[in-house]
Design a protein around this motif. Sequence first.
Motif, PDB file in Angstrom:
ATOM      1  N   GLU A   1      -5.830   1.822   7.902  1.00 53.12           N
ATOM      2  CA  GLU A   1      -6.907   0.793   7.085  1.00 53.12           C
ATOM      3  C   GLU A   1      -7.860   1.500   6.924  1.00 53.12           C
ATOM      4  N   ALA A   2      -8.724   1.645   6.036  1.00 61.08           N
ATOM      5  CA  ALA A   2     -10.453   2.072   6.290  1.00 61.08           C
ATOM      6  C   ALA A   2     -11.125   1.380   7.138  1.00 61.08           C
ATOM      7  N   THR A   3     -12.789   1.200   7.599  1.00 64.42           N
ATOM      8  CA  THR A   3     -13.287   0.141   7.560  1.00 64.42           C
ATOM      9  C   THR A   3     -14.318   0.892   8.429  1.00 64.42           C
ATOM     10  N   GLY A   4     -15.749   0.446   7.952  1.00 64.13           N
ATOM     11  CA  GLY A   4     -17.131   0.726   8.266  1.00 64.13           C
ATOM     12  C   GLY A   4     -17.914   0.846   6.577  1.00 64.13           C
TER      13      GLY A   4
ATOM     14  N   ARG B   1      -8.395   5.684  -5.017  1.00 70.90           N
ATOM     15  CA  ARG B   1      -7.962   7.523  -5.493  1.00 70.90           C
ATOM     16  C   ARG B   1      -7.039   8.125  -4.822  1.00 70.90           C
ATOM     17  N   ALA B   2      -7.147   7.829  -3.793  1.00 68.51           N
ATOM     18  CA  ALA B   2      -5.946   8.862  -2.663  1.00 68.51           C
ATOM     19  C   ALA B   2      -5.108   7.567  -2.281  1.00 68.51           C
ATOM     20  N   GLY B   3      -5.247   5.886  -2.903  1.00 70.67           N
ATOM     21  CA  GLY B   3      -4.336   5.216  -2.443  1.00 70.67           C
ATOM     22  C   GLY B   3      -4.506   4.028  -2.146  1.00 70.67           C
ATOM     23  N   PHE B   4      -5.018   4.237  -1.507  1.00 68.99           N
ATOM     24  CA  PHE B   4      -5.977   2.959  -0.615  1.00 68.99           C
ATOM     25  C   PHE B   4      -6.364   1.540  -1.194  1.00 68.99           C
ATOM     26  N   LEU B   5      -5.597  -0.008  -0.666  1.00 65.10           N
ATOM     27  CA  LEU B   5      -5.937  -1.207  -2.092  1.00 65.10           C
ATOM     28  C   LEU B   5      -7.103  -1.796  -0.906  1.00 65.10           C
ATOM     29  N   VAL B   6      -8.033  -2.466  -2.239  1.00 62.98           N
ATOM     30  CA  VAL B   6      -8.650  -3.022  -1.668  1.00 62.98           C
ATOM     31  C   VAL B   6      -8.754  -4.706  -1.747  1.00 62.98           C
TER      32      VAL B   6
ATOM     33  N   TRP C   1     -10.795  -6.052   2.788  1.00 63.29           N
ATOM     34  CA  TRP C   1      -9.241  -5.192   3.737  1.00 63.29           C
ATOM     35  C   TRP C   1      -9.196  -4.151   2.858  1.00 63.29           C
ATOM     36  N   VAL C   2      -9.318  -3.071   3.670  1.00 63.54           N
ATOM     37  CA  VAL C   2      -9.253  -1.920   2.575  1.00 63.54           C
ATOM     38  C   VAL C   2      -7.915  -1.183   3.369  1.00 63.54           C
ATOM     39  N   ARG C   3      -6.487  -0.564   2.665  1.00 64.82           N
ATOM     40  CA  ARG C   3      -5.106  -0.696   3.901  1.00 64.82           C
ATOM     41  C   ARG C   3      -4.787   0.345   2.566  1.00 64.82           C
ATOM     42  N   LEU C   4      -3.710   1.110   3.478  1.00 63.27           N
ATOM     43  CA  LEU C   4      -2.612   1.776   1.902  1.00 63.27           C
ATOM     44  C   LEU C   4      -1.435   0.437   2.332  1.00 63.27           C
ATOM     45  N   PRO C   5      -0.752   1.134   2.005  1.00 61.67           N
ATOM     46  CA  PRO C   5       0.252  -0.368   1.051  1.00 61.67           C
ATOM     47  C   PRO C   5       1.463  -0.240   2.138  1.00 61.67           C
TER      48      PRO C   5
ATOM     49  N   ASN D   1       0.688   9.746   6.260  1.00 61.18           N
ATOM     50  CA  ASN D   1      -0.237  10.226   6.633  1.00 61.18           C
ATOM     51  C   ASN D   1      -0.925  11.009   5.374  1.00 61.18           C
ATOM     52  N   GLU D   2      -0.423  11.486   4.868  1.00 60.83           N
ATOM     53  CA  GLU D   2      -0.499  12.927   3.732  1.00 60.83           C
ATOM     54  C   GLU D   2      -1.929  12.210   2.804  1.00 60.83           C
ATOM     55  N   HIS D   3      -1.667  10.390   2.417  1.00 62.18           N
ATOM     56  CA  HIS D   3      -2.743  10.501   1.947  1.00 62.18           C
ATOM     57  C   HIS D   3      -3.412   9.445   2.939  1.00 62.18           C
ATOM     58  N   ALA D   4      -3.526   8.935   3.553  1.00 62.22           N
ATOM     59  CA  ALA D   4      -4.623   8.854   4.436  1.00 62.22           C
ATOM     60  C   ALA D   4      -5.441  10.505   5.032  1.00 62.22           C
TER      61      ALA D   4
END
Length: 111
Positions: free
Chosen positions: A19-22, A34-39, A47-51, A60-63
Amino acid sequence: MTPGAERIRITRGRGGQVEATGPLDPLAASLLRRAGFLVFPTLSGQWVRLPFDMGGEWENEHASWAGDMLTAARYPLTLDPTLRTGPHSDAPSQTRSATPPGSTVPAARHR
């Protein structure tokens, strides 16, 4: 970067999701997508997270890729160390490939 600014955090959540927060302004959200996260919109924001279930190495690569892009754009960032891949150096002279993880660069054709 503003001293004391709230940091964007990319972490692995309790359920195993990345997840990405902040504070995510439109540019930060665009870099994460662009890095593959979904919003996903939620009642309290987004809520922002990878699939899910793409595999730990892919996550790990995409994070890491998202972290590199956000850092290059001068966002204050905290990236969970267990998500970091590749070189661990913060040297300014270090160059990084602009090719997304898992991509291949086509070979040059010779005549």
